[in-house]
Design a protein around this motif. Structure first.
Motif, PDB file in Angstrom:
ATOM      1  N   TRP A  66      -3.032   6.355  -1.790  1.00  0.00           N
ATOM      2  CA  TRP A  66      -2.425   5.471  -2.779  1.00  0.00           C
ATOM      3  C   TRP A  66      -2.386   6.188  -4.135  1.00  0.00           C
ATOM      4  O   TRP A  66      -3.363   6.826  -4.525  1.00  0.00           O
ATOM      5  CB  TRP A  66      -3.213   4.171  -2.889  1.00  0.00           C
ATOM      6  N   GLN A 109      -4.530   9.512  -8.001  1.00  0.00           N
ATOM      7  CA  GLN A 109      -4.940   8.791  -6.798  1.00  0.00           C
ATOM      8  C   GLN A 109      -5.681   7.517  -7.177  1.00  0.00           C
ATOM      9  O   GLN A 109      -6.494   7.500  -8.103  1.00  0.00           O
ATOM     10  CB  GLN A 109      -5.821   9.665  -5.924  1.00  0.00           C
ATOM     11  N   SER A 110      -5.386   6.456  -6.464  1.00  0.00           N
ATOM     12  CA  SER A 110      -6.064   5.174  -6.665  1.00  0.00           C
ATOM     13  C   SER A 110      -6.491   4.640  -5.306  1.00  0.00           C
ATOM     14  O   SER A 110      -6.552   5.387  -4.342  1.00  0.00           O
ATOM     15  CB  SER A 110      -5.143   4.196  -7.402  1.00  0.00           C
ATOM     16  N   SER A 111      -6.766   3.360  -5.236  1.00  0.00           N
ATOM     17  CA  SER A 111      -7.122   2.736  -3.961  1.00  0.00           C
ATOM     18  C   SER A 111      -6.221   1.528  -3.759  1.00  0.00           C
ATOM     19  O   SER A 111      -5.604   1.038  -4.708  1.00  0.00           O
ATOM     20  CB  SER A 111      -8.585   2.298  -3.969  1.00  0.00           C
ATOM     21  N   LEU A 152      -9.068   6.663  -8.683  1.00  0.00           N
ATOM     22  CA  LEU A 152     -10.092   6.690  -7.646  1.00  0.00           C
ATOM     23  C   LEU A 152     -11.142   7.726  -8.027  1.00  0.00           C
ATOM     24  O   LEU A 152     -10.810   8.873  -8.361  1.00  0.00           O
ATOM     25  CB  LEU A 152      -9.460   7.068  -6.301  1.00  0.00           C
ATOM     26  N   GLY A 206     -10.941  11.254  -6.865  1.00  0.00           N
ATOM     27  CA  GLY A 206      -9.584  11.424  -6.349  1.00  0.00           C
ATOM     28  C   GLY A 206      -8.833  12.480  -7.144  1.00  0.00           C
ATOM     29  O   GLY A 206      -9.317  12.971  -8.158  1.00  0.00           O
TER      30      GLY A 206
END
Length: 187
Positions: free
Chosen positions: A108, A66-68, A76, A79
């Motif tokens: 994301w 997961q990222s941003s 993240l 995340g």
């Protein structure tokens, strides 16, 4: 007693008519890498709360991290992360990683393997159609790449690298990718 039973049954019927039947969660299947290359297939899905996204890892070594939107190629904090999932070319079974959609906010995702995110290996759940779109997210991921790595792990050599630096980077890349990578001289 009879009145209470009739009232309860009437409310149950009215409730299902107004709010609809309970929806069964859907599973959205996504292929990670494989013959399609450095890509999630499909690269985005639209899911409802309670749905699941099941990632099926294909050959090579990828992650679902997961990222941003603002930092597409950075994990993240707090995340989810599948960790690296190496899969041999001739594997009969492949590992999976599943997330549950908890709300309607965009999710994301990128691959943490060296060079994969800047090559466009990103994914989204519920990306908006306006504003912070998937197309913008993909563009930002590609723009985030430093010209040090490209094409799934090959190191692009600069004039400042000594032979020892090149050999160290070759060794690191071979441990990550499982093969000896080609070192290219910058033009």
């Amino acid at each position: 007693m009879l009145f209470t039973t009739i009232l309860t049954a009437s409310l149950a019927i009215l409730s299902s008519a107004v709010f609809g039947e309970a929806r069964k969660p859907k599973t959205h299947d996504v292929i990670v890498g494989g013959a399609a290359g450095l890509i999630y297939t499909p690269n985005q899905v639209h899911a409802k709360v309670g749905d699941h996204v099941k990632f099926h890892f294909q050959f090579k070594n990828h992650t679902v991290t997961q990222s941003s939107f603002d930092y597409p190629c950075e994990p993240l904090k707090d995340g989810f992360d599948s960790g690296f999932m190496p899969v041999a070319m001739d594997a009969k079974k492949s590992p999976t990683f599943t997330i549950e959609v908890k709300n309607e906010d965009p999710i994301w995702v990128h691959c943490e393997q060296v060079g994969h995110c800047p090559s466009g290996m990103v994914f989204a759940v519920n990306a908006p159609k306006k504003g912070n779109t998937f197309k913008k997210f993909l563009k930002m991921a590609k723009a985030s790449g430093k010209n040090e790595y490209h094409d799934g792990g090959s190191y692009k050599r600069s004039d400042d690298d000594s032979e020892d630096d090149v050999e160290e980077k070759r060794s690191l890349l071979s441990r990550i990718t499982g093969k000896r990578d080609v070192v290219e001289l910058e033009a």
